[in-house]
Design a protein around this motif. Structure first.
Motif, mmCIF file in Angstrom:
data_model
loop_
_atom_site.group_PDB
_atom_site.id
_atom_site.type_symbol
_atom_site.label_atom_id
_atom_site.label_comp_id
_atom_site.label_asym_id
_atom_site.label_seq_id
_atom_site.Cartn_x
_atom_site.Cartn_y
_atom_site.Cartn_z
ATOM 1 N N ARG A 214 79.425 6.030 56.854
ATOM 2 C CA ARG A 214 79.440 7.271 56.079
ATOM 3 C C ARG A 214 77.976 7.620 55.815
ATOM 4 O O ARG A 214 77.345 7.053 54.929
ATOM 5 C CB ARG A 214 80.230 7.106 54.784
ATOM 6 N N VAL A 215 77.478 8.539 56.619
ATOM 7 C CA VAL A 215 76.035 8.789 56.664
ATOM 8 C C VAL A 215 75.694 10.067 55.903
ATOM 9 O O VAL A 215 76.091 11.168 56.313
ATOM 10 C CB VAL A 215 75.546 8.930 58.124
ATOM 11 N N PRO A 216 74.947 9.972 54.797
ATOM 12 C CA PRO A 216 74.443 11.191 54.145
ATOM 13 C C PRO A 216 73.278 11.747 54.966
ATOM 14 O O PRO A 216 72.161 11.237 54.909
ATOM 15 C CB PRO A 216 73.975 10.711 52.763
ATOM 16 N N VAL A 217 73.546 12.758 55.754
ATOM 17 C CA VAL A 217 72.548 13.308 56.661
ATOM 18 C C VAL A 217 71.860 14.496 55.989
ATOM 19 O O VAL A 217 72.505 15.501 55.678
ATOM 20 C CB VAL A 217 73.190 13.753 57.990
ATOM 21 N N ARG A 218 70.576 14.382 55.775
ATOM 22 C CA ARG A 218 69.793 15.449 55.154
ATOM 23 C C ARG A 218 69.068 16.215 56.250
ATOM 24 O O ARG A 218 68.258 15.654 56.990
ATOM 25 C CB ARG A 218 68.795 14.849 54.161
ATOM 26 N N VAL A 219 69.365 17.491 56.364
ATOM 27 C CA VAL A 219 68.871 18.317 57.461
ATOM 28 C C VAL A 219 68.009 19.444 56.899
ATOM 29 O O VAL A 219 68.408 20.131 55.950
ATOM 30 C CB VAL A 219 70.041 18.891 58.275
ATOM 31 N N ALA A 220 66.836 19.638 57.491
ATOM 32 C CA ALA A 220 65.919 20.695 57.053
ATOM 33 C C ALA A 220 65.648 21.647 58.211
ATOM 34 O O ALA A 220 65.395 21.221 59.338
ATOM 35 C CB ALA A 220 64.613 20.094 56.540
ATOM 36 N N ARG A 221 65.700 22.927 57.907
ATOM 37 C CA ARG A 221 65.261 23.970 58.830
ATOM 38 C C ARG A 221 64.401 24.923 58.026
ATOM 39 O O ARG A 221 64.906 25.673 57.195
ATOM 40 C CB ARG A 221 66.448 24.704 59.451
ATOM 41 N N GLY A 222 63.093 24.849 58.243
ATOM 42 C CA GLY A 222 62.186 25.619 57.404
ATOM 43 C C GLY A 222 62.256 25.125 55.967
ATOM 44 O O GLY A 222 62.207 23.924 55.693
ATOM 45 N N ASP A 223 62.401 26.058 55.033
ATOM 46 C CA ASP A 223 62.485 25.704 53.616
ATOM 47 C C ASP A 223 63.904 25.370 53.181
ATOM 48 O O ASP A 223 64.134 24.972 52.033
ATOM 49 C CB ASP A 223 61.968 26.859 52.751
ATOM 50 N N SER A 224 64.872 25.542 54.055
ATOM 51 C CA SER A 224 66.266 25.282 53.725
ATOM 52 C C SER A 224 66.618 23.823 54.021
ATOM 53 O O SER A 224 66.338 23.316 55.108
ATOM 54 C CB SER A 224 67.187 26.205 54.537
ATOM 55 N N VAL A 225 67.220 23.154 53.036
ATOM 56 C CA VAL A 225 67.616 21.753 53.192
ATOM 57 C C VAL A 225 69.088 21.616 52.846
ATOM 58 O O VAL A 225 69.533 22.088 51.789
ATOM 59 C CB VAL A 225 66.774 20.827 52.285
ATOM 60 N N GLN A 226 69.840 20.995 53.729
ATOM 61 C CA GLN A 226 71.267 20.756 53.530
ATOM 62 C C GLN A 226 71.534 19.258 53.638
ATOM 63 O O GLN A 226 70.851 18.557 54.382
ATOM 64 C CB GLN A 226 72.093 21.482 54.604
ATOM 65 N N THR A 227 72.539 18.784 52.904
ATOM 66 C CA THR A 227 72.974 17.394 53.045
ATOM 67 C C THR A 227 74.450 17.373 53.402
ATOM 68 O O THR A 227 75.280 17.936 52.684
ATOM 69 C CB THR A 227 72.742 16.584 51.758
ATOM 70 N N TRP A 228 74.758 16.741 54.525
ATOM 71 C CA TRP A 228 76.137 16.632 54.998
ATOM 72 C C TRP A 228 76.525 15.164 55.080
ATOM 73 O O TRP A 228 75.695 14.303 55.376
ATOM 74 C CB TRP A 228 76.278 17.257 56.390
ATOM 75 N N LEU A 229 77.800 14.886 54.825
ATOM 76 C CA LEU A 229 78.298 13.515 54.921
ATOM 77 C C LEU A 229 79.000 13.356 56.272
ATOM 78 O O LEU A 229 80.081 13.891 56.492
ATOM 79 C CB LEU A 229 79.257 13.208 53.777
ATOM 80 N N LEU A 230 78.356 12.634 57.161
ATOM 81 C CA LEU A 230 78.915 12.358 58.483
ATOM 82 C C LEU A 230 79.738 11.079 58.374
ATOM 83 O O LEU A 230 79.206 9.977 58.404
ATOM 84 C CB LEU A 230 77.784 12.191 59.508
ATOM 85 N N ASP A 231 81.059 11.221 58.221
ATOM 86 C CA ASP A 231 81.922 10.056 58.031
ATOM 87 C C ASP A 231 82.873 9.825 59.197
ATOM 88 O O ASP A 231 83.792 9.006 59.099
ATOM 89 C CB ASP A 231 82.708 10.180 56.726
#
Length: 316
Positions: A108-125
């Motif tokens: 269950r991977v908390p994946v933190r993704v950034a594109r420019g100034d935008s940051v999202q965190t998704w749970l890859l389970d």
């Protein structure tokens, strides 16, 4: 149990969980855990319970996937524009350099993704999943932004090209993670060495406080490759490429310390001298020989060493 897996991996997993749920929730959960279990025995389950309750997230399930099974994952990342939105495809598998190693996961991977100034965190389970970002452009997409996730990332060729173009502008931890992941993939036989040198070619463009540790990381990788390829036909071209990358940085720093110089720069100077000598750099070896006697001499009357301490080991 006292070993590096317990402490290094354990600390890394805790850091990753803290980034996922936030510092405040993590501290509240940790304080509640300590308060409830004071003067008593405790298990990891107690810790996850309190942190999860403070964060209102499934911390127990996420943490167990990291602490109750061996290994760690490799996350493959790709992206495509679909109907005006960027679809990021993520796929996980166990990272290993050894054939025949039993499969593990999924994590269950908390994946933190950034594109420019935008940051999202998704749970890859799941073994694979798709996530969306608004709009479509050619901006770099950094997976494991902040470099606190305990996993490797392998980018598609198209994403790698974007990342190389933006490499110099990334935060220092992201640059370190990109080089570390690339080198690990080379060591595991999952990426061509030429691709890694394409990353290394971006390093001289990087500035800021993270430049010195970044070059120290590069020097360590090149020294390791030199030892691995010792006596093979690949060693001479490797050494030529490595000297071309590292020698200009030593020339930029110079051999003499300056007043109020950052400790990282002093350390880097010694690392570069030692590595370039290993790589057979004639100029560095000649300069080291010039300082040989002074490096062995006792401190002068003023108490100051004749060769700075940061260089003495490298010169010798």
């Amino acid at each position: 149990v006292f070993d590096s897996i317990t402490y290094v991996k354990g600390g890394a997993v805790l850091s990753m969980l803290e980034q996922w749920i936030g510092e405040d929730a993590f501290r509240r959960g940790l304080a509640a855990y300590i308060d409830e279990r004071k003067f008593s025995n405790a298990t990891a389950g107690d810790l996850w319970h309190h942190i999860g309750r403070a964060a209102n997230r499934p911390v127990t399930e996420v943490a167990a996937s990291w602490t109750d099974q061996i290994g760690f994952p490799l996350v493959d990342a790709g992206a495509a524009c679909e109907s005006g939105r960027t679809v990021v495809s993520l796929q996980q598998q166990r990272f290993t350099s050894s054939p025949g190693v039993p499969a593990s996961g999924p994590w269950r991977v908390p994946v933190r993704v950034a594109r420019g100034d935008s940051v999202q965190t998704w749970l890859l389970d799941q073994p694979q999943a798709r996530f969306e970002l608004p709009g479509c452009d050619d901006a770099p997409i950094v997976v494991n932004a902040g470099a606190r996730g305990f996993y490797r990332v392998r980018y598609s060729d198209e994403l790698q090209q974007r990342l190389r173009r933006g490499f110099a502008s990334f935060a220092a931890p992201d640059r370190v993670a990109l080089l570390a992941d690339s080198f690990a993939l080379v060591q595991a036989g999952q990426q061509d060495l030429a691709q890694h040198f394409a990353w290394l070619a971006q390093v001289p463009q990087a500035g800021g406080d993270g430049r010195a540790p970044l070059f120290a990381q590069v020097a360590s990788q090149l020294a390791q490759l030199d030892r691995t390829l010792h006596g093979t036909p690949a060693q001479p071209p490797l050494r030529n490429a490595a000297r071309s990358l590292l020698a200009p940085e030593l020339a930029r720093l110079g051999w003499d310390e300056t007043a109020n110089e950052d400790a990282e720069l002093r350390r880097l100077r010694g690392v570069l001298i030692g590595t370039l000598a290993q790589l057979g750099d004639a100029d560095v070896m000649a300069r080291a020989r010039e300082r040989w006697s002074a490096a062995l001499a006792p401190a002068g009357k003023s108490g100051a060493p004749r060769v700075p301490g940061s260089l003495r080991g490298a010169v010798i």
